[in-house]
Design a protein around this motif. Structure first.
Motif, PDB file in Angstrom:
ATOM      1  N   ARG A  12       8.902   0.808  33.179  1.00  0.00           N
ATOM      2  CA  ARG A  12       8.874  -0.075  32.015  1.00  0.00           C
ATOM      3  C   ARG A  12       9.372   0.654  30.770  1.00  0.00           C
ATOM      4  O   ARG A  12      10.052   0.071  29.927  1.00  0.00           O
ATOM      5  CB  ARG A  12       7.459  -0.594  31.788  1.00  0.00           C
ATOM      6  CG  ARG A  12       6.998  -1.525  32.893  1.00  0.00           C
ATOM      7  CD  ARG A  12       5.557  -1.940  32.715  1.00  0.00           C
ATOM      8  NE  ARG A  12       5.404  -2.915  31.643  1.00  0.00           N
ATOM      9  CZ  ARG A  12       4.228  -3.436  31.324  1.00  0.00           C
ATOM     10  NH1 ARG A  12       3.124  -3.070  31.952  1.00  0.00           N
ATOM     11  NH2 ARG A  12       4.148  -4.326  30.350  1.00  0.00           N
ATOM     12  N   GLU A  13       9.064   1.963  30.675  1.00  0.00           N
ATOM     13  CA  GLU A  13       9.531   2.747  29.538  1.00  0.00           C
ATOM     14  C   GLU A  13      11.044   2.863  29.554  1.00  0.00           C
ATOM     15  O   GLU A  13      11.704   2.760  28.524  1.00  0.00           O
ATOM     16  CB  GLU A  13       8.875   4.133  29.576  1.00  0.00           C
ATOM     17  CG  GLU A  13       9.418   5.135  28.573  1.00  0.00           C
ATOM     18  CD  GLU A  13       9.008   4.792  27.149  1.00  0.00           C
ATOM     19  OE1 GLU A  13       9.389   5.538  26.244  1.00  0.00           O
ATOM     20  OE2 GLU A  13       8.312   3.768  26.949  1.00  0.00           O
ATOM     21  N   ARG A  16      12.540  -0.350  28.406  1.00  0.00           N
ATOM     22  CA  ARG A  16      12.395  -0.517  26.963  1.00  0.00           C
ATOM     23  C   ARG A  16      13.414   0.317  26.219  1.00  0.00           C
ATOM     24  O   ARG A  16      14.043  -0.141  25.264  1.00  0.00           O
ATOM     25  CB  ARG A  16      10.981  -0.114  26.523  1.00  0.00           C
ATOM     26  CG  ARG A  16      10.717  -0.361  25.051  1.00  0.00           C
ATOM     27  CD  ARG A  16       9.351   0.123  24.672  1.00  0.00           C
ATOM     28  NE  ARG A  16       9.285   1.574  24.684  1.00  0.00           N
ATOM     29  CZ  ARG A  16       9.691   2.335  23.681  1.00  0.00           C
ATOM     30  NH1 ARG A  16      10.219   1.803  22.602  1.00  0.00           N
ATOM     31  NH2 ARG A  16       9.605   3.642  23.753  1.00  0.00           N
ATOM     32  N   LEU A 312       3.423  -2.097  24.896  1.00  0.00           N
ATOM     33  CA  LEU A 312       4.439  -2.762  25.711  1.00  0.00           C
ATOM     34  C   LEU A 312       4.287  -4.275  25.648  1.00  0.00           C
ATOM     35  O   LEU A 312       5.278  -5.007  25.550  1.00  0.00           O
ATOM     36  CB  LEU A 312       4.338  -2.295  27.165  1.00  0.00           C
ATOM     37  CG  LEU A 312       5.109  -1.042  27.567  1.00  0.00           C
ATOM     38  CD1 LEU A 312       4.890  -0.748  29.041  1.00  0.00           C
ATOM     39  CD2 LEU A 312       6.599  -1.196  27.287  1.00  0.00           C
TER      40      LEU A 312
END
Length: 348
Positions: A12-13, A16, A312
Protein backbone atom coordinates in the motif's frame (compact mmCIF):
# COMPACT_ATOMS: atom_id res chain seq x y z
CA UNK A 1 2.95 -7.77 13.34
CA UNK A 2 2.12 -10.86 11.12
CA UNK A 3 4.28 -11.15 8.02
CA UNK A 4 1.27 -10.96 5.68
CA UNK A 5 0.11 -7.67 7.21
CA UNK A 6 3.59 -6.17 6.87
CA UNK A 7 3.67 -7.14 3.16
CA UNK A 8 0.24 -5.60 2.71
CA UNK A 9 1.38 -2.34 4.33
CA UNK A 10 4.50 -2.21 2.18
CA UNK A 11 2.43 -2.78 -0.97
CA UNK A 12 0.00 0.00 0.00
CA UNK A 13 2.93 2.33 0.72
CA UNK A 14 4.41 1.67 -2.74
CA UNK A 15 1.05 2.39 -4.38
CA UNK A 16 0.74 5.64 -2.40
CA UNK A 17 4.25 6.76 -3.36
CA UNK A 18 3.55 5.97 -7.02
CA UNK A 19 0.63 8.40 -6.95
CA UNK A 20 2.81 11.27 -5.69
CA UNK A 21 4.54 13.72 -8.01
CA UNK A 22 8.09 12.96 -9.17
CA UNK A 23 9.67 15.75 -7.16
CA UNK A 24 13.39 15.39 -6.82
CA UNK A 25 14.57 15.59 -3.26
CA UNK A 26 17.96 16.79 -2.15
CA UNK A 27 20.47 13.97 -2.74
CA UNK A 28 21.52 12.10 0.38
CA UNK A 29 24.93 10.94 -0.81
CA UNK A 30 27.97 11.82 1.18
CA UNK A 31 31.63 12.12 0.30
CA UNK A 32 34.42 10.34 2.06
CA UNK A 33 36.24 12.65 4.46
CA UNK A 34 39.45 14.18 3.23
CA UNK A 35 42.02 16.34 4.87
CA UNK A 36 41.05 20.01 4.79
CA UNK A 37 43.30 23.04 4.55
CA UNK A 38 42.14 24.66 7.76
CA UNK A 39 39.00 24.85 9.91
CA UNK A 40 36.77 27.86 9.43
CA UNK A 41 36.22 30.26 12.27
CA UNK A 42 32.90 29.97 14.14
CA UNK A 43 30.17 32.26 12.88
CA UNK A 44 29.11 34.88 15.45
CA UNK A 45 25.50 34.33 14.36
CA UNK A 46 25.53 30.76 15.71
CA UNK A 47 27.57 31.18 18.86
CA UNK A 48 25.96 31.78 22.25
CA UNK A 49 22.57 32.65 20.74
CA UNK A 50 20.18 33.85 23.48
CA UNK A 51 17.45 31.27 24.12
CA UNK A 52 14.74 33.53 25.47
CA UNK A 53 15.06 36.87 23.71
CA UNK A 54 12.20 38.10 21.49
CA UNK A 55 12.33 37.47 17.79
CA UNK A 56 13.71 40.59 16.17
CA UNK A 57 15.09 39.14 12.95
CA UNK A 58 14.58 40.77 9.57
CA UNK A 59 15.15 39.31 6.12
CA UNK A 60 18.71 40.61 6.40
CA UNK A 61 19.38 38.95 9.77
CA UNK A 62 17.20 35.89 10.48
CA UNK A 63 17.57 34.32 13.92
CA UNK A 64 18.31 30.61 14.00
CA UNK A 65 19.28 28.18 16.77
CA UNK A 66 22.81 28.29 18.08
CA UNK A 67 23.48 24.58 17.66
CA UNK A 68 22.83 22.78 14.37
CA UNK A 69 23.43 19.03 14.30
CA UNK A 70 22.43 16.31 11.86
CA UNK A 71 19.40 15.68 14.04
CA UNK A 72 17.97 18.97 15.25
CA UNK A 73 17.91 19.87 18.92
CA UNK A 74 14.20 20.54 18.63
CA UNK A 75 13.42 17.14 17.18
CA UNK A 76 15.69 15.38 19.67
CA UNK A 77 13.95 17.09 22.56
CA UNK A 78 10.53 16.19 21.24
CA UNK A 79 11.51 12.54 20.86
CA UNK A 80 12.04 12.29 24.61
CA UNK A 81 8.56 13.50 25.59
CA UNK A 82 5.28 11.81 26.43
CA UNK A 83 4.23 12.63 22.86
CA UNK A 84 6.62 9.92 21.71
CA UNK A 85 6.25 7.53 24.63
CA UNK A 86 3.24 6.14 22.76
CA UNK A 87 5.47 5.60 19.75
CA UNK A 88 8.11 3.81 21.83
CA UNK A 89 5.75 0.85 22.03
CA UNK A 90 5.94 0.55 18.24
CA UNK A 91 9.55 1.57 17.50
CA UNK A 92 12.72 1.45 19.59
CA UNK A 93 14.16 4.85 20.60
CA UNK A 94 17.49 5.40 18.87
CA UNK A 95 18.91 8.10 21.09
CA UNK A 96 18.84 9.19 24.70
CA UNK A 97 19.55 12.50 26.36
CA UNK A 98 23.19 11.77 27.12
CA UNK A 99 23.91 10.85 23.51
CA UNK A 100 22.22 14.00 22.30
CA UNK A 101 24.39 16.03 24.70
CA UNK A 102 27.52 14.29 23.39
CA UNK A 103 26.45 15.08 19.82
CA UNK A 104 25.98 18.74 20.74
CA UNK A 105 29.50 18.87 22.15
CA UNK A 106 30.83 17.39 18.93
CA UNK A 107 28.91 20.00 16.93
CA UNK A 108 30.80 22.78 18.70
CA UNK A 109 34.11 21.29 17.62
CA UNK A 110 33.35 20.13 14.10
CA UNK A 111 34.16 22.46 11.19
CA UNK A 112 31.64 20.51 9.09
CA UNK A 113 28.87 21.24 11.58
CA UNK A 114 29.86 24.91 11.58
CA UNK A 115 29.36 24.88 7.82
CA UNK A 116 25.97 23.18 8.32
CA UNK A 117 24.94 25.99 10.66
CA UNK A 118 26.13 28.65 8.22
CA UNK A 119 24.31 26.96 5.35
CA UNK A 120 21.05 26.87 7.34
CA UNK A 121 21.46 30.62 7.97
CA UNK A 122 22.24 31.26 4.30
CA UNK A 123 19.28 29.20 3.00
CA UNK A 124 16.86 30.88 5.42
CA UNK A 125 18.06 34.25 4.16
CA UNK A 126 17.52 33.18 0.54
CA UNK A 127 14.02 31.95 1.45
CA UNK A 128 13.10 35.21 3.15
CA UNK A 129 14.31 37.49 0.35
CA UNK A 130 12.99 35.08 -2.32
CA UNK A 131 16.29 34.77 -4.15
CA UNK A 132 17.25 31.71 -6.23
CA UNK A 133 19.44 29.05 -4.61
CA UNK A 134 22.25 27.51 -6.65
CA UNK A 135 25.00 25.04 -5.86
CA UNK A 136 27.58 27.49 -7.20
CA UNK A 137 26.46 30.18 -4.75
CA UNK A 138 26.48 27.75 -1.82
CA UNK A 139 30.00 26.59 -2.67
CA UNK A 140 31.30 30.12 -3.14
CA UNK A 141 29.58 31.83 -0.19
CA UNK A 142 29.38 29.08 2.44
CA UNK A 143 31.07 25.74 1.71
CA UNK A 144 34.33 27.16 0.32
CA UNK A 145 37.29 24.85 1.09
CA UNK A 146 34.95 22.06 2.25
CA UNK A 147 33.54 21.47 -1.24
CA UNK A 148 34.38 17.75 -1.01
CA UNK A 149 31.79 17.56 1.78
CA UNK A 150 29.11 19.48 -0.10
CA UNK A 151 26.51 16.68 -0.18
CA UNK A 152 26.99 15.84 3.49
CA UNK A 153 26.67 19.49 4.56
CA UNK A 154 23.65 20.05 2.31
CA UNK A 155 21.91 16.91 3.60
CA UNK A 156 22.36 17.88 7.25
CA UNK A 157 21.23 21.45 6.61
CA UNK A 158 18.20 20.12 4.76
CA UNK A 159 17.28 17.87 7.72
CA UNK A 160 17.49 20.80 10.10
CA UNK A 161 15.39 23.06 7.87
CA UNK A 162 12.72 20.39 7.63
CA UNK A 163 12.48 19.38 11.29
CA UNK A 164 12.80 22.84 12.84
CA UNK A 165 11.36 25.19 10.24
CA UNK A 166 9.11 22.90 8.18
CA UNK A 167 10.89 23.70 4.91
CA UNK A 168 11.73 21.09 2.27
CA UNK A 169 14.83 21.72 0.16
CA UNK A 170 14.33 20.31 -3.32
CA UNK A 171 16.50 20.25 -6.41
CA UNK A 172 14.50 21.80 -9.24
CA UNK A 173 16.99 21.58 -12.13
CA UNK A 174 19.73 18.92 -11.87
CA UNK A 175 21.50 20.31 -14.92
CA UNK A 176 21.79 23.83 -13.50
CA UNK A 177 22.00 22.64 -9.86
CA UNK A 178 19.23 24.96 -8.69
CA UNK A 179 17.24 24.40 -5.51
CA UNK A 180 14.09 25.77 -3.90
CA UNK A 181 12.76 25.79 -0.33
CA UNK A 182 9.12 24.72 -0.13
CA UNK A 183 6.87 25.17 2.88
CA UNK A 184 5.42 21.84 4.02
CA UNK A 185 1.94 23.33 4.04
CA UNK A 186 0.24 23.63 0.67
CA UNK A 187 -0.23 27.37 0.67
CA UNK A 188 -0.28 30.07 -1.94
CA UNK A 189 3.10 31.59 -2.71
CA UNK A 190 2.29 34.80 -0.86
CA UNK A 191 0.93 33.18 2.32
CA UNK A 192 3.11 31.79 5.09
CA UNK A 193 2.38 30.46 8.55
CA UNK A 194 2.43 33.65 10.58
CA UNK A 195 6.12 34.32 9.94
CA UNK A 196 5.64 37.99 9.01
CA UNK A 197 8.76 37.85 6.87
CA UNK A 198 10.77 36.27 9.69
CA UNK A 199 11.84 32.69 10.35
CA UNK A 200 9.19 30.14 9.24
CA UNK A 201 7.23 28.47 12.06
CA UNK A 202 5.86 25.56 10.05
CA UNK A 203 8.08 23.04 11.84
CA UNK A 204 6.51 23.87 15.19
CA UNK A 205 3.02 23.74 13.70
CA UNK A 206 3.74 20.29 12.22
CA UNK A 207 4.92 19.18 15.66
CA UNK A 208 1.68 20.35 17.31
CA UNK A 209 -0.39 18.72 14.56
CA UNK A 210 1.60 15.53 15.18
CA UNK A 211 0.78 15.61 18.89
CA UNK A 212 -2.91 16.02 18.09
CA UNK A 213 -2.92 13.20 15.53
CA UNK A 214 -1.08 10.73 17.72
CA UNK A 215 -3.33 11.50 20.68
CA UNK A 216 -6.46 10.36 18.87
CA UNK A 217 -7.03 13.55 16.83
CA UNK A 218 -7.44 15.69 19.93
CA UNK A 219 -4.78 16.61 22.48
CA UNK A 220 -5.20 18.27 25.84
CA UNK A 221 -3.46 21.56 26.49
CA UNK A 222 -1.28 19.78 29.06
CA UNK A 223 -0.14 17.19 26.48
CA UNK A 224 0.80 19.89 23.98
CA UNK A 225 2.70 21.94 26.56
CA UNK A 226 4.57 18.84 27.72
CA UNK A 227 6.06 18.57 24.26
CA UNK A 228 6.69 22.31 23.93
CA UNK A 229 8.42 22.42 27.34
CA UNK A 230 10.84 19.70 26.23
CA UNK A 231 11.58 21.83 23.17
CA UNK A 232 12.47 24.79 25.40
CA UNK A 233 9.17 26.64 24.87
CA UNK A 234 7.31 27.84 27.98
CA UNK A 235 4.12 29.70 28.76
CA UNK A 236 4.94 33.36 29.46
CA UNK A 237 8.53 33.23 28.15
CA UNK A 238 9.26 34.61 24.69
CA UNK A 239 11.38 32.47 22.40
CA UNK A 240 13.85 34.02 19.96
CA UNK A 241 12.33 32.10 17.04
CA UNK A 242 8.66 31.68 17.92
CA UNK A 243 7.98 34.73 20.08
CA UNK A 244 5.21 34.14 22.65
CA UNK A 245 4.40 30.42 22.23
CA UNK A 246 1.07 30.57 24.06
CA UNK A 247 -0.18 33.41 21.86
CA UNK A 248 1.06 31.54 18.81
CA UNK A 249 -0.81 28.29 19.51
CA UNK A 250 -3.95 29.59 21.23
CA UNK A 251 -4.58 32.79 19.24
CA UNK A 252 -2.51 33.23 16.06
CA UNK A 253 -2.91 29.71 14.66
CA UNK A 254 -6.51 29.54 15.88
CA UNK A 255 -7.29 32.81 14.08
CA UNK A 256 -5.61 31.46 10.95
CA UNK A 257 -7.74 28.27 11.32
CA UNK A 258 -4.78 25.89 11.58
CA UNK A 259 -5.87 24.86 15.07
CA UNK A 260 -9.04 24.67 17.13
CA UNK A 261 -8.69 25.51 20.81
CA UNK A 262 -11.74 24.78 22.92
CA UNK A 263 -12.87 23.80 26.40
CA UNK A 264 -13.25 20.09 27.05
CA UNK A 265 -17.00 19.44 27.41
CA UNK A 266 -18.23 19.10 31.00
CA UNK A 267 -14.77 19.71 32.46
CA UNK A 268 -14.80 21.25 35.94
CA UNK A 269 -12.50 22.98 36.57
CA UNK A 270 -12.31 23.85 32.87
CA UNK A 271 -9.65 22.12 30.75
CA UNK A 272 -8.83 22.87 27.14
CA UNK A 273 -7.88 20.79 24.13
CA UNK A 274 -6.48 21.26 20.63
CA UNK A 275 -7.81 19.85 17.37
CA UNK A 276 -6.82 20.33 13.74
CA UNK A 277 -8.46 23.36 12.17
CA UNK A 278 -10.02 23.37 8.70
CA UNK A 279 -6.97 25.00 7.15
CA UNK A 280 -4.70 22.24 8.48
CA UNK A 281 -6.94 19.61 6.86
CA UNK A 282 -6.83 21.59 3.61
CA UNK A 283 -3.08 22.25 3.47
CA UNK A 284 -1.59 19.06 4.88
CA UNK A 285 -2.67 15.49 5.64
CA UNK A 286 -2.32 12.84 8.32
CA UNK A 287 0.20 11.01 6.12
CA UNK A 288 2.41 14.08 5.73
CA UNK A 289 2.28 14.77 9.45
CA UNK A 290 3.07 11.10 10.21
CA UNK A 291 6.06 11.29 7.85
CA UNK A 292 7.26 14.32 9.82
CA UNK A 293 6.80 12.45 13.14
CA UNK A 294 8.63 9.42 11.73
CA UNK A 295 11.61 11.54 10.68
CA UNK A 296 11.97 12.85 14.23
CA UNK A 297 12.39 9.16 15.18
CA UNK A 298 14.76 8.46 12.29
CA UNK A 299 12.34 5.88 10.90
CA UNK A 300 9.48 5.50 8.39
CA UNK A 301 5.69 5.85 8.74
CA UNK A 302 5.11 2.08 8.52
CA UNK A 303 6.97 1.72 11.83
CA UNK A 304 3.73 3.00 13.44
CA UNK A 305 1.15 0.56 12.00
CA UNK A 306 -1.89 1.93 13.84
CA UNK A 307 -1.26 5.54 12.83
CA UNK A 308 -0.16 4.46 9.36
CA UNK A 309 -3.42 2.59 8.74
CA UNK A 310 -5.40 5.66 9.81
CA UNK A 311 -3.29 7.91 7.57
CA UNK A 312 -3.81 5.55 4.62
CA UNK A 313 -7.57 5.61 5.13
CA UNK A 314 -7.40 9.40 5.16
CA UNK A 315 -5.43 9.39 1.89
CA UNK A 316 -7.99 7.08 0.27
CA UNK A 317 -10.89 9.25 1.43
CA UNK A 318 -9.17 12.34 0.04
CA UNK A 319 -8.59 10.59 -3.30
CA UNK A 320 -12.27 9.59 -3.53
CA UNK A 321 -13.33 13.14 -2.69
CA UNK A 322 -11.12 14.52 -5.47
CA UNK A 323 -12.61 12.07 -8.00
CA UNK A 324 -16.14 13.00 -6.99
CA UNK A 325 -15.31 16.72 -7.17
CA UNK A 326 -13.89 16.33 -10.69
CA UNK A 327 -16.91 14.31 -11.80
CA UNK A 328 -19.27 16.93 -10.40
CA UNK A 329 -17.37 19.74 -12.13
CA UNK A 330 -17.40 17.85 -15.43
CA UNK A 331 -21.15 17.17 -15.14
CA UNK A 332 -21.88 20.84 -14.45
CA UNK A 333 -19.74 21.94 -17.40
CA UNK A 334 -21.50 19.45 -19.68
CA UNK A 335 -24.95 20.59 -18.55
CA UNK A 336 -24.01 24.21 -19.12
CA UNK A 337 -22.66 23.48 -22.60
CA UNK A 338 -25.88 21.66 -23.53
CA UNK A 339 -27.96 24.55 -22.21
CA UNK A 340 -25.98 27.06 -24.27
CA UNK A 341 -26.20 24.88 -27.39
CA UNK A 342 -29.92 24.48 -26.89
CA UNK A 343 -30.44 28.23 -26.56
CA UNK A 344 -28.73 28.85 -29.90
CA UNK A 345 -30.57 26.08 -31.73
CA UNK A 346 -34.10 26.89 -30.51
CA UNK A 347 -36.23 28.93 -33.01
CA UNK A 348 -37.01 32.52 -32.19
Amino acid sequence: MPRGQKSKLRAREKRRQAREGPERLVPAQTTAPEEEESPSSPSPHFKDAPQSSPATGTPGSPKVPGEVCSTSTTAAAASNTKFNEDASNQVEEKQNTSKARDTTEQCRRSPIEEKVALLVYYLLYKYQVKEPITKADMLRNVIQIYKNHFHEILRKASEHLELVFGLDLKEMDPNRNTYVLINKLEQSCDARVNDNGGVPKTGLLMTVLGVIFTKGNRATEEEVWEVLNMMGLYDGIKNFIYGDPKKLITKDWVKEKYLEYRQVPNSDPPHYEFLWGPRAYAETSKMKVLEFVAKTHDTVPTAFPGWYEEALRDEEERARARVLAKASTAAMASARAKAIASSFSSPK
